[in-house]
Design a protein around this motif. Structure first.
Motif, PDB file in Angstrom:
ATOM      1  N   THR A  58       0.821  -1.209   0.000  1.00  0.00           N
ATOM      2  CA  THR A  58       0.000   0.000   0.000  1.00  0.00           C
ATOM      3  C   THR A  58       0.856   1.261   0.000  1.00  0.00           C
ATOM      4  O   THR A  58       0.582   2.206  -0.745  1.00  0.00           O
ATOM      5  N   VAL A  59       1.887   1.296   0.849  1.00  0.00           N
ATOM      6  CA  VAL A  59       2.746   2.483   0.850  1.00  0.00           C
ATOM      7  C   VAL A  59       3.482   2.623  -0.475  1.00  0.00           C
ATOM      8  O   VAL A  59       3.707   3.747  -0.956  1.00  0.00           O
ATOM      9  N   ASN A  60       3.838   1.497  -1.096  1.00  0.00           N
ATOM     10  CA  ASN A  60       4.504   1.573  -2.399  1.00  0.00           C
ATOM     11  C   ASN A  60       3.566   2.143  -3.459  1.00  0.00           C
ATOM     12  O   ASN A  60       3.984   2.945  -4.312  1.00  0.00           O
ATOM     13  N   THR A  61       2.295   1.740  -3.414  1.00  0.00           N
ATOM     14  CA  THR A  61       1.309   2.283  -4.352  1.00  0.00           C
ATOM     15  C   THR A  61       1.161   3.788  -4.161  1.00  0.00           C
ATOM     16  O   THR A  61       1.111   4.563  -5.135  1.00  0.00           O
ATOM     17  N   MET A  62       1.087   4.224  -2.911  1.00  0.00           N
ATOM     18  CA  MET A  62       0.916   5.653  -2.650  1.00  0.00           C
ATOM     19  C   MET A  62       2.160   6.443  -3.025  1.00  0.00           C
ATOM     20  O   MET A  62       2.072   7.623  -3.393  1.00  0.00           O
ATOM     21  N   ARG A  63       3.326   5.818  -2.963  1.00  0.00           N
ATOM     22  CA  ARG A  63       4.543   6.501  -3.421  1.00  0.00           C
ATOM     23  C   ARG A  63       4.457   6.781  -4.924  1.00  0.00           C
ATOM     24  O   ARG A  63       4.851   7.851  -5.392  1.00  0.00           O
ATOM     25  N   VAL A  64       3.955   5.811  -5.680  1.00  0.00           N
ATOM     26  CA  VAL A  64       3.782   6.004  -7.125  1.00  0.00           C
ATOM     27  C   VAL A  64       2.816   7.156  -7.380  1.00  0.00           C
ATOM     28  O   VAL A  64       3.068   8.034  -8.226  1.00  0.00           O
TER      29      VAL A  64
END
Length: 243
Positions: free
Chosen positions: A153-159
């Protein structure tokens, strides 16, 4: 030793190139208000662990001296289903423009962010007239999980943060088995997860103080300066009579 000293740039408009210097990045003193932080969370449940984590983050930011706003995603329509003048949409966009930093916190659902979280982000446009509601803001990303620790989830929000032209800080928070980390009142229990949350908010606050002073300069791009220059030349060009 071989050296390379060819500085020729024949393909570029030299009068639109800005050479960065330490002096241009020096912090001015015209900011007198507290850093403004907007916090978004991605769940509508009454006992929402993403909201609890967001509220805990807000308390830490208040302790540092920030001014905080937490957006309530209830009653926010699906992106594109209503006019932009809808009160909840207008509220969210105004808060995004008000903010100098943001915190996004979402539960992990099916390996990614929730629809509630994505809907809020989708309502914040990359451009709105001459304004850019997200560009140059700092961003911290956090997630809560019902199972083992994950970073999907945090990786998605970083994108998404990168796409929104935000400065996403290096640190992040991912709380596993969130149902064990909060008491009956919704307060986070002492733990390494809480310590990490404090670290993330401390880092966000520092980066917001640093970058808000030079956000306009850091996001000033050659391609956009060149385009503005072309448009200015067109607007000032004398009219030609057609015979």
């Amino acid at each position: 030793m071989n050296t390379f000293d060819d500085k020729s740039l024949p393909a570029f408009a030299l009068n639109q190139i800005d050479i960065p210097t330490s002096e241009k990045l020096a912090m001015p003193s015209h900011y007198t208000h507290a850093p403004r932080i907007l916090l978004l969370y991605g769940s509508l449940r009454e006992r929402s662990f993403s909201r609890f984590l967001t509220e805990e983050a807000a308390r830490i930011l208040l302790h540092f001296g920030a001014e905080v706003r937490i957006f309530d995603p209830r009653d926010l329509p699906i992106a594109g289903s209503v006019a932009e003048s809808h009160p909840k949409v207008a509220e969210l966009r105004a808060l995004s423009m008000w903010s100098e930093g943001q915190v996004w916190c979402s539960p992990e659902r099916h390996g990614t962010i929730t629809a509630v979280m994505k809907n809020q982000i989708d309502w914040i446009p990359l451009e709105h007239g001459a304004m850019r509601p997200s560009q140059g803001r700092t961003l911290a990303v956090m997630q809560v999980s019902g199972g083992s620790q994950s970073f999907n989830t945090v990786n998605t929000m970083r994108v998404l943060g990168r796409w929104m032209r935000m400065f996403t800080i290096p640190n992040q928070s991912s709380v596993a088995k969130a149902y064990d980390e909060f008491d009956a009142a919704g307060r986070m229990k002492p733990s390494p997860y809480y310590d990490r949350l404090f670290d993330v908010m401390e880092e966000l606050y520092k980066f917001t103080l640093l970058l808000r002073e030079r956000s306009d300069y850091l996001t000033d791009r050659y391609s956009e300066r060149k385009q503005r220059h072309v448009e200015e030349l067109k607007s000032t060009a004398p009219a030609v009579d057609v015979i």
